[in-house]
Design an enzyme around this catalytic site. Structure first.
Site, PDB file in Angstrom:
ATOM      1  N   TYR A 143       4.524  18.740  -2.675  1.00  0.00           N
ATOM      2  CA  TYR A 143       5.957  18.448  -2.649  1.00  0.00           C
ATOM      3  C   TYR A 143       6.570  18.663  -4.036  1.00  0.00           C
ATOM      4  CZ  TYR A 143      10.212  15.756  -3.033  1.00  0.00           C
ATOM      5  OH  TYR A 143      11.495  15.381  -3.329  1.00  0.00           O
ATOM      6  N   HIS A 191       9.013   4.992   3.215  1.00  0.00           N
ATOM      7  CA  HIS A 191       9.361   4.518   1.875  1.00  0.00           C
ATOM      8  C   HIS A 191       9.220   3.007   1.755  1.00  0.00           C
ATOM      9  CE1 HIS A 191      11.314   8.522   1.944  1.00  0.00           C
ATOM     10  NE2 HIS A 191      10.749   8.551   0.756  1.00  0.00           N
ATOM     11  N   ARG A 223       7.114   2.315 -10.059  1.00  0.00           N
ATOM     12  CA  ARG A 223       8.133   3.340  -9.842  1.00  0.00           C
ATOM     13  C   ARG A 223       9.460   2.862 -10.422  1.00  0.00           C
ATOM     14  NH1 ARG A 223       4.300   5.594  -8.926  1.00  0.00           N
ATOM     15  NH2 ARG A 223       3.596   6.812  -7.126  1.00  0.00           N
ATOM     16  N   ARG A 282      -2.987   5.920  -1.609  1.00  0.00           N
ATOM     17  CA  ARG A 282      -2.444   7.026  -0.817  1.00  0.00           C
ATOM     18  C   ARG A 282      -2.578   8.295  -1.652  1.00  0.00           C
ATOM     19  NH1 ARG A 282       3.889   6.763   0.781  1.00  0.00           N
ATOM     20  NH2 ARG A 282       4.098   7.230  -1.430  1.00  0.00           N
TER      21      ARG A 282
HETATM   22  N1  UDP Z   1       3.871   2.274  -0.895  1.00  0.00           N
HETATM   23  C1  UDP Z   1       3.077   1.276  -0.385  1.00  0.00           C
HETATM   24  N2  UDP Z   1       3.152   1.011   0.949  1.00  0.00           N
HETATM   25  C2  UDP Z   1       3.946   1.699   1.807  1.00  0.00           C
HETATM   26  C3  UDP Z   1       4.780   2.711   1.272  1.00  0.00           C
HETATM   27  C4  UDP Z   1       4.710   2.987  -0.079  1.00  0.00           C
HETATM   28  O1  UDP Z   1       2.319   0.626  -1.124  1.00  0.00           O
HETATM   29  O2  UDP Z   1       3.938   1.423   3.014  1.00  0.00           O
HETATM   30  C5  UDP Z   1       3.812   2.578  -2.331  1.00  0.00           C
HETATM   31  C6  UDP Z   1       3.448   4.031  -2.641  1.00  0.00           C
HETATM   32  O3  UDP Z   1       2.056   4.176  -2.703  1.00  0.00           O
HETATM   33  C7  UDP Z   1       4.147   4.240  -3.991  1.00  0.00           C
HETATM   34  C8  UDP Z   1       5.368   3.328  -3.922  1.00  0.00           C
HETATM   35  O4  UDP Z   1       5.111   2.394  -2.862  1.00  0.00           O
HETATM   36  O5  UDP Z   1       3.316   3.782  -5.035  1.00  0.00           O
HETATM   37  C9  UDP Z   1       6.647   4.072  -3.598  1.00  0.00           C
HETATM   38  O6  UDP Z   1       6.385   4.898  -2.475  1.00  0.00           O
HETATM   39  P1  UDP Z   1       7.530   5.628  -1.683  1.00  0.00           P
HETATM   40  O7  UDP Z   1       6.877   6.313  -0.521  1.00  0.00           O
HETATM   41  O8  UDP Z   1       8.638   4.671  -1.388  1.00  0.00           O
HETATM   42  O9  UDP Z   1       8.131   6.690  -2.709  1.00  0.00           O
HETATM   43  P2  UDP Z   1       7.412   7.858  -3.560  1.00  0.00           P
HETATM   44  O10 UDP Z   1       7.075   7.245  -4.887  1.00  0.00           O
HETATM   45  O11 UDP Z   1       6.237   8.350  -2.798  1.00  0.00           O
HETATM   46  O12 UDP Z   1       8.480   8.886  -3.675  1.00  0.00           O
END
Ligand code: UDP
Length: 336
Positions: A143, A191, A223, A282
């Site tokens: 991505y 998210h 984040r 993840r």
């Molecule tokens: N995250 C999590 N559980 C979830 C969804 C996201 O722990 O069900 C964590 C994910 O691993 C990341 C953070 O939350 O560290 C933000 O993830 P999100 O998918 O919201 O945004 P990204 O950073 O991937 O754009």
């Protein structure tokens, strides 16, 4: 003075909030969206919605021919880090392919200003410091790579054809319109903030925390959550910064919050418990992504209005609580 803008992906989360911000400032907006991920009801009635696909070169040229355009803002994309690790070639083919098709059409139809919805995912696993625009580019996922490929195409569009562009690398877009006119509705939702809110509201059994062994103070990922209205304001300022040059800006608040801190914030704002399940990491997730946004601040006067996580979460909570089925429960907006 009122201007006229084309917004691809204007029915999506960030795009729809930018459309509102443009309309609020008296501009004319045309949205180009295939509605595969976006929602018809997310497009305000004051904007014209053209249903179409960036994969279709003929359609793209037909839309661009309906100018003149004061600028094109490009949001339409697939944008999930985790999904991109499972379908890398779809991301690497579709996002750059659609982006370059649009850029070429913009050049052909004499568009002079272009804003790209880019991402902090271009930086990959970046370490502990807030990231400036000079930080090493090393996408941690297909991505991030796919967005960086469009950034590179824009660099050559500037060099070869004088198309000026702003690449806006968002950190984590969050929150919802303060007036409740738009919010976040992905299907399926992946998210963090909306999922934690759903767990608090009892709409899902729990929130899974992806990884507790990162090199961060509480072991969960950090984040930089930035309110979508602050992002929208940045787009409008960036359009004004393109006099004779292109820019790249990192867009965040400069404040990092861990997954656990987000969960605590939702508990505070909603006054509810949040059941938590700890899981493994993840794929594709960097430990920490926090923005140093000094450049856009000094060059455009932009400042994040929402500086506290709880204030961002409060707007997300309000929209999600009021829209248990997202946009589906709303009457369908009629295009002007
Ligand atoms: N995250 C999590 N559980 C979830 C969804 C996201 O722990 O069900 C964590 C994910 O691993 C990341 C953070 O939350 O560290 C933000 O993830 P999100 O998918 O919201 O945004 P990204 O950073 O991937 O754009």
């Amino acid at each position: 003075m009122s201007k006229r803008y084309l917004v691809t992906g204007g029915a999506g989360f960030v795009g729809s909030h930018v459309v509102l911000a443009l309309l609020d400032r008296g501009h004319e907006v045309v949205v180009f969206d295939n509605l595969s991920l976006g929602h018809r009801a997310a497009v305000p009635a004051a904007a014209l919605l053209i249903e179409g696909d960036l994969a279709d070169a003929k359609q793209v040229h037909q839309v661009l021919a309906q100018g003149p355009w004061d600028g094109v803002l490009h949001f339409a994309a697939i944008s999930l880090v985790g999904e991109s690790m499972k379908q890398p070639f779809r991301y690497l083919a579709d996002n750059p392919g659609n982006g370059i098709r649009l850029i070429e059409a913009c050049i052909q139809h004499r568009v002079k200003r272009f804003v790209l919805s880019s991402t902090a995912a271009v930086f990959g696993n970046a370490g502990g410091e807030p990231l400036t625009e000079q930080a090493v580019i090393d996408p941690g996922s297909p991505y991030g790579e796919s967005k960086h490929m469009i950034e590179r195409a824009l660099r050559w569009a500037d060099e070869c054809f004088d198309l000026r562009s702003a690449c806006l690398r968002y950190f984590n877009a969050a929150g919802a319109d303060a007036k409740g006119r738009a919010g976040e509705d992905h299907s399926p939702e992946t998210h963090l903030i909306p999922l934690v809110i759903d767990a608090a509201l009892g709409r899902r059994p729990e929130i899974a925390v992806f990884g507790t062994d990162y090199p961060t103070p509480d072991g969960t990922c950090i984040r930089d959550y930035i309110h979508v209205a602050d992002l929208a304001d940045a787009h409008i300022r960036a359009l004004g910064a393109l006099d004779g040059r292109s820019v790249t800006y990192n867009l965040g608040t400069g404040r990092g919050n861990s997954v656990m801190e987000v969960i605590r914030s939702v508990k505070r704002v909603g006054g509810r418990k949040v059941p938590v399940r700890l899981e493994g990491r993840r794929a594709g997730d960097p430990a920490m992504l926090v923005a140093a946004s000094g450049l856009i601040q000094s060059e455009t006067g932009w400042r994040p209005h929402y500086t506290a996580l709880d204030d961002i979460v409060r707007t997300a909570w309000a929209w999600r609580e009021a829209h248990p089925h997202g946009y589906n429960a709303l009457p369908v907006a009629v295009a002007a």
